[in-house]
Scaffold this motif. Structure first.
Motif, PDB file in Angstrom:
ATOM      1  N   ALA A  30     -18.458  18.797  17.960  1.00 37.13           N
ATOM      2  CA  ALA A  30     -17.884  18.821  16.609  1.00 37.13           C
ATOM      3  C   ALA A  30     -16.927  17.664  16.370  1.00 37.13           C
ATOM      4  CB  ALA A  30     -17.154  20.135  16.370  1.00 37.13           C
ATOM      5  N   HIS A  31     -16.960  17.160  15.143  1.00 37.74           N
ATOM      6  CA  HIS A  31     -15.918  16.287  14.622  1.00 37.74           C
ATOM      7  C   HIS A  31     -15.219  17.063  13.507  1.00 37.74           C
ATOM      8  CE1 HIS A  31     -17.276  11.986  15.956  1.00 37.74           C
ATOM      9  NE2 HIS A  31     -17.395  12.871  16.927  1.00 37.74           N
ATOM     10  N   ILE A  32     -13.890  17.137  13.579  1.00 40.09           N
ATOM     11  CA  ILE A  32     -13.108  17.863  12.584  1.00 40.09           C
ATOM     12  C   ILE A  32     -12.348  16.842  11.733  1.00 40.09           C
ATOM     13  CG2 ILE A  32     -11.484  19.737  12.185  1.00 40.09           C
ATOM     14  CD1 ILE A  32     -13.820  20.645  13.890  1.00 40.09           C
ATOM     15  N   THR A  33     -12.841  16.592  10.534  1.00 43.38           N
ATOM     16  CA  THR A  33     -12.230  15.619   9.639  1.00 43.38           C
ATOM     17  C   THR A  33     -11.445  16.407   8.596  1.00 43.38           C
ATOM     18  OG1 THR A  33     -14.142  14.175  10.030  1.00 43.38           O
ATOM     19  CG2 THR A  33     -12.719  13.615   8.166  1.00 43.38           C
ATOM     20  N   SER A  34     -10.227  16.763   8.953  1.00 41.72           N
ATOM     21  CA  SER A  34      -9.453  17.652   8.078  1.00 41.72           C
ATOM     22  C   SER A  34      -7.991  17.245   8.046  1.00 41.72           C
ATOM     23  CB  SER A  34      -9.581  19.111   8.541  1.00 41.72           C
ATOM     24  OG  SER A  34      -9.030  19.279   9.842  1.00 41.72           O
ATOM     25  N   GLN A  35      -7.309  17.719   7.002  1.00 35.08           N
ATOM     26  CA  GLN A  35      -5.893  17.421   6.798  1.00 35.08           C
ATOM     27  C   GLN A  35      -5.266  18.542   5.974  1.00 35.08           C
ATOM     28  OE1 GLN A  35      -3.529  14.725   7.469  1.00 35.08           O
ATOM     29  NE2 GLN A  35      -2.237  16.326   6.627  1.00 35.08           N
ATOM     30  N   SER A  36      -4.238  19.162   6.493  1.00 34.93           N
ATOM     31  CA  SER A  36      -3.537  20.201   5.742  1.00 34.93           C
ATOM     32  C   SER A  36      -3.023  19.641   4.425  1.00 34.93           C
ATOM     33  CB  SER A  36      -2.371  20.746   6.564  1.00 34.93           C
ATOM     34  OG  SER A  36      -2.833  21.451   7.690  1.00 34.93           O
ATOM     35  N   GLY A  37      -3.227  20.402   3.349  1.00 35.09           N
ATOM     36  CA  GLY A  37      -2.708  20.011   2.042  1.00 35.09           C
ATOM     37  C   GLY A  37      -3.606  19.124   1.217  1.00 35.09           C
ATOM     38  N   ILE A  38      -4.783  18.762   1.757  1.00 37.51           N
ATOM     39  CA  ILE A  38      -5.629  17.802   1.056  1.00 37.51           C
ATOM     40  C   ILE A  38      -6.559  18.495   0.077  1.00 37.51           C
ATOM     41  CG2 ILE A  38      -7.681  17.686   2.568  1.00 37.51           C
ATOM     42  CD1 ILE A  38      -7.191  14.543   2.481  1.00 37.51           C
ATOM     43  N   GLY A  39      -6.889  17.787  -1.005  1.00 39.04           N
ATOM     44  CA  GLY A  39      -7.821  18.302  -1.998  1.00 39.04           C
ATOM     45  C   GLY A  39      -8.862  17.262  -2.363  1.00 39.04           C
ATOM     46  N   VAL A  40      -9.712  17.627  -3.298  1.00 40.40           N
ATOM     47  CA  VAL A  40     -10.744  16.713  -3.780  1.00 40.40           C
ATOM     48  C   VAL A  40     -10.226  15.888  -4.948  1.00 40.40           C
ATOM     49  CG1 VAL A  40     -13.052  16.560  -4.790  1.00 40.40           C
ATOM     50  CG2 VAL A  40     -12.580  18.270  -3.015  1.00 40.40           C
ATOM     51  N   MET A  41      -9.531  16.538  -5.879  1.00 40.75           N
ATOM     52  CA  MET A  41      -8.977  15.848  -7.048  1.00 40.75           C
ATOM     53  C   MET A  41      -7.501  15.521  -6.900  1.00 40.75           C
ATOM     54  SD  MET A  41     -10.815  17.922 -10.175  1.00 40.75           S
ATOM     55  CE  MET A  41     -10.567  19.536  -9.417  1.00 40.75           C
ATOM     56  N   ILE A  42      -6.778  16.358  -6.155  1.00 43.45           N
ATOM     57  CA  ILE A  42      -5.332  16.212  -5.995  1.00 43.45           C
ATOM     58  C   ILE A  42      -4.924  16.871  -4.683  1.00 43.45           C
ATOM     59  CG2 ILE A  42      -4.893  18.320  -7.342  1.00 43.45           C
ATOM     60  CD1 ILE A  42      -2.293  16.983  -8.358  1.00 43.45           C
ATOM     61  N   SER A  43      -3.884  16.324  -4.062  1.00 38.79           N
ATOM     62  CA  SER A  43      -3.352  16.869  -2.817  1.00 38.79           C
ATOM     63  C   SER A  43      -1.844  17.052  -2.955  1.00 38.79           C
ATOM     64  CB  SER A  43      -3.642  15.921  -1.646  1.00 38.79           C
ATOM     65  OG  SER A  43      -5.019  15.603  -1.543  1.00 38.79           O
ATOM     66  N   TRP A  44      -1.222  17.587  -1.905  1.00 41.92           N
ATOM     67  CA  TRP A  44       0.232  17.724  -1.879  1.00 41.92           C
ATOM     68  C   TRP A  44       0.909  16.397  -1.519  1.00 41.92           C
ATOM     69  CZ3 TRP A  44       2.548  22.155  -3.537  1.00 41.92           C
ATOM     70  CH2 TRP A  44       1.735  23.291  -3.655  1.00 41.92           C
ATOM     71  N   PHE A  45       0.143  15.346  -1.462  1.00 41.50           N
ATOM     72  CA  PHE A  45       0.617  13.994  -1.141  1.00 41.50           C
ATOM     73  C   PHE A  45      -0.268  13.037  -1.926  1.00 41.50           C
ATOM     74  CE2 PHE A  45      -1.403  16.307   2.357  1.00 41.50           C
ATOM     75  CZ  PHE A  45      -2.692  15.809   2.287  1.00 41.50           C
ATOM     76  N   PRO A  46      -0.013  11.740  -1.892  1.00 40.13           N
ATOM     77  CA  PRO A  46      -0.683  10.834  -2.847  1.00 40.13           C
ATOM     78  C   PRO A  46      -2.151  10.520  -2.594  1.00 40.13           C
ATOM     79  CG  PRO A  46       1.469   9.970  -2.192  1.00 40.13           C
ATOM     80  CD  PRO A  46       1.166  11.099  -1.278  1.00 40.13           C
ATOM     81  N   PHE A  47      -2.783  11.016  -1.526  1.00 38.15           N
ATOM     82  CA  PHE A  47      -4.197  10.695  -1.295  1.00 38.15           C
ATOM     83  C   PHE A  47      -5.034  11.969  -1.214  1.00 38.15           C
ATOM     84  CE2 PHE A  47      -2.083  10.892   2.821  1.00 38.15           C
ATOM     85  CZ  PHE A  47      -2.938  11.658   3.596  1.00 38.15           C
ATOM     86  N   THR A  48      -6.323  11.835  -1.510  1.00 36.21           N
ATOM     87  CA  THR A  48      -7.252  12.966  -1.510  1.00 36.21           C
ATOM     88  C   THR A  48      -8.337  12.751  -0.456  1.00 36.21           C
ATOM     89  OG1 THR A  48      -8.665  11.908  -3.160  1.00 36.21           O
ATOM     90  CG2 THR A  48      -6.880  13.357  -3.983  1.00 36.21           C
ATOM     91  N   MET A  49      -9.183  13.756  -0.251  1.00 34.90           N
ATOM     92  CA  MET A  49     -10.250  13.621   0.730  1.00 34.90           C
ATOM     93  C   MET A  49     -11.197  12.455   0.422  1.00 34.90           C
ATOM     94  SD  MET A  49     -11.458  14.495   3.632  1.00 34.90           S
ATOM     95  CE  MET A  49     -10.911  16.118   4.202  1.00 34.90           C
ATOM     96  N   PRO A  50     -11.540  12.171  -0.843  1.00 31.57           N
ATOM     97  CA  PRO A  50     -12.361  10.989  -1.104  1.00 31.57           C
ATOM     98  C   PRO A  50     -11.710   9.674  -0.666  1.00 31.57           C
ATOM     99  CG  PRO A  50     -12.496  12.481  -2.959  1.00 31.57           C
ATOM    100  CD  PRO A  50     -11.435  13.038  -2.049  1.00 31.57           C
ATOM    101  N   ASP A  51     -10.366   9.663  -0.493  1.00 34.46           N
ATOM    102  CA  ASP A  51      -9.674   8.483   0.034  1.00 34.46           C
ATOM    103  C   ASP A  51      -9.651   8.482   1.568  1.00 34.46           C
ATOM    104  OD1 ASP A  51      -8.795   7.787  -2.633  1.00 34.46           O
ATOM    105  OD2 ASP A  51      -7.205   9.292  -2.418  1.00 34.46           O
ATOM    106  N   PHE A  52      -9.758   9.647   2.164  1.00 31.52           N
ATOM    107  CA  PHE A  52      -9.367   9.890   3.558  1.00 31.52           C
ATOM    108  C   PHE A  52     -10.544  10.033   4.519  1.00 31.52           C
ATOM    109  CE2 PHE A  52      -7.541  13.131   6.648  1.00 31.52           C
ATOM    110  CZ  PHE A  52      -6.518  12.345   7.168  1.00 31.52           C
ATOM    111  N   TYR A  53     -11.695  10.458   3.998  1.00 29.81           N
ATOM    112  CA  TYR A  53     -12.794  10.928   4.844  1.00 29.81           C
ATOM    113  C   TYR A  53     -13.404   9.857   5.732  1.00 29.81           C
ATOM    114  CZ  TYR A  53     -16.259   8.549   1.948  1.00 29.81           C
ATOM    115  OH  TYR A  53     -17.000   7.592   1.307  1.00 29.81           O
ATOM    116  N   ASP A  54     -13.206   8.580   5.389  1.00 31.32           N
ATOM    117  CA  ASP A  54     -13.876   7.494   6.107  1.00 31.32           C
ATOM    118  C   ASP A  54     -12.965   6.761   7.082  1.00 31.32           C
ATOM    119  OD1 ASP A  54     -12.247   6.321   4.215  1.00 31.32           O
ATOM    120  OD2 ASP A  54     -13.769   4.937   3.450  1.00 31.32           O
ATOM    121  N   GLN A  55     -11.804   7.343   7.399  1.00 30.84           N
ATOM    122  CA  GLN A  55     -10.838   6.670   8.260  1.00 30.84           C
ATOM    123  C   GLN A  55     -11.115   6.921   9.741  1.00 30.84           C
ATOM    124  OE1 GLN A  55      -7.066   6.933   5.124  1.00 30.84           O
ATOM    125  NE2 GLN A  55      -6.871   7.862   7.144  1.00 30.84           N
ATOM    126  N   LEU A  56     -10.753   5.931  10.560  1.00 32.59           N
ATOM    127  CA  LEU A  56     -10.771   6.105  12.006  1.00 32.59           C
ATOM    128  C   LEU A  56      -9.522   6.843  12.471  1.00 32.59           C
ATOM    129  CD1 LEU A  56     -11.726   5.534  14.911  1.00 32.59           C
ATOM    130  CD2 LEU A  56     -10.746   3.244  14.683  1.00 32.59           C
TER     131      LEU A  56
END
Length: 357
Positions: A193-219
């Motif tokens: 398994a690869h777990i690509t997750s972050q507490s507080g993240i959303g698709v349109m808005i998160s509890w911080f300035p970035f969303t999963m569409p910004d985050f999903y492709d990071q190393l």
């Protein structure tokens, strides 16, 4: 002189016994799993929840050497496949060696190191292992043939899953990705398994300035950054997406997104993200999940948004996609281990049926 020579010989022998055998992080017998940053092979950085290091060894003891950025990360170390009794490392900031096993019987042994925490706790540089004097690293276990990736938020990360039902669920010691529904499902399916997750993240808005569409492709999972994961390096046959809980809170309850998106815009935002994943993995079976927090409670529109987005993709010809909604149990906090286990059982059966596993 003879007594002095004998004493020096004893000191030298003791020093050799305590010196141990150093295993460097670039040893080919170490088996790494997850999005791990190998920019420096002698200092690979673990940041995503569930990233792991595994191997076989001989020797009576084992120590793990870590250099943690913030002193907030926790790790499990399992010895000889005893998954019920992890040695838990609370990583201190900076470089330190952590003894995790001693007095082991002669012969081969196995270790598994897993990251309990996630990118918001910072990254951890793995600096290698230390075995007892005379110990050796052996060939690693065979890699699993199945691959499954999870994209999610705090539920997928395992936030608060080891907290008591009536206790706070934000304490770092109580976050254990190994006992999240995602990791439990992967083990039940005998999948890597690869777990690509972050507490507080959303698709349109998160509890911080970035969303999963910004985050999903990071190393690296440490915040929003410019690192790039090489999607050709590892390909899942099954992908599970469990997002929208934070969108539900931040849009409907907190009113933090203006103008307020209508139903069609919510569905479209979700579909566009899933289509990004489909473009990366054209042959994967995609499971769009939701729950089991209050986004799935009775009367919520959010399960309908997920189902409609999936229906739209199916109408466009995508047949390897479906939806599962984990039932609302009335529990208001983050799911505890027993709820993760129940959801994992549902998801495992679903994947076996839909993907033929």
């Amino acid at each position: 002189m003879k007594l002095k020579s004998a004493f020096l010989a004893l000191l030298l022998a003791a020093g050799q016994a305590l010196a141990g055998v150093a295993i460097q992080p670039d040893n080919a017998q170490l088996q790494y799993t997850g999005r791990i940053d190998f920019a420096n092979r002698l200092r690979p950085m673990l940041s995503w929840p569930g990233t792991s290091i595994e191997g076989n060894f001989t020797g009576a003891s084992l120590a793990v050497k870590l250099d943690d950025q913030q002193g907030k990360n926790f790790f499990n170390v399992f010895i000889d496949g005893d998954l019920a009794k992890p040695v838990v490392i609370e990583a201190a900031q900076g470089s330190k060696s952590y003894p995790v096993a001693s007095g082991l019987a002669p012969g081969a042994h196995r270790f598994l190191i897993t990251k309990r925490t996630e990118g918001e706790e910072g990254g951890t540089f793995f600096q290698g292992l230390e075995l007892a004097d005379g110990g050796a690293l052996l060939a690693p276990p065979a890699r699993k043939q199945r691959h499954i990736e999870f994209f999610g938020d705090s539920i997928t990360s395992g936030m608060g899953n080891e907290s008591p039902d009536d206790g706070p669920d934000h304490l770092l010691k109580d976050k254990n990705n190994f006992m999240s529904y995602a990791s439990i499902t992967a083990r039940a399916l005998d999948a890597e398994a690869h777990i690509t997750s972050q507490s507080g993240i959303g698709v349109m808005i998160s509890w911080f300035p970035f969303t999963m569409p910004d985050f999903y492709d990071q190393l690296s999972a440490v915040g929003n950054n410019d690192t790039q994961w090489d999607f050709s390096a590892w390909t899942p046959e099954v992908v599970v997406i469990n997002l929208f809980q934070n969108d539900r809170w931040l849009i409907d309850r907190e009113k933090r997104l203006t103008p307020m998106p209508d139903d069609a815009q919510r569905i479209q935002a979700y579909r566009i993200f899933v289509q990004k994943i489909r473009a990366l993995y054209p042959n994967a079976y995609i499971v769009c999940a939701l729950g089991s927090m209050d986004a799935v409670q009775e009367g919520s529109k959010w399960p309908g948004y997920v189902r409609t987005a999936v229906d739209q993709m199916r109408d466009l010809g995508d047949r390897r996609i479906d939806t599962i909604v984990f039932p609302w149990t009335g529990f208001g906090g983050h799911p505890r281990v027993k709820q993760h286990q129940a959801n994992a059982a549902l998801l495992t059966a679903f994947i076996r049926q839909k993907a033929g596993w």
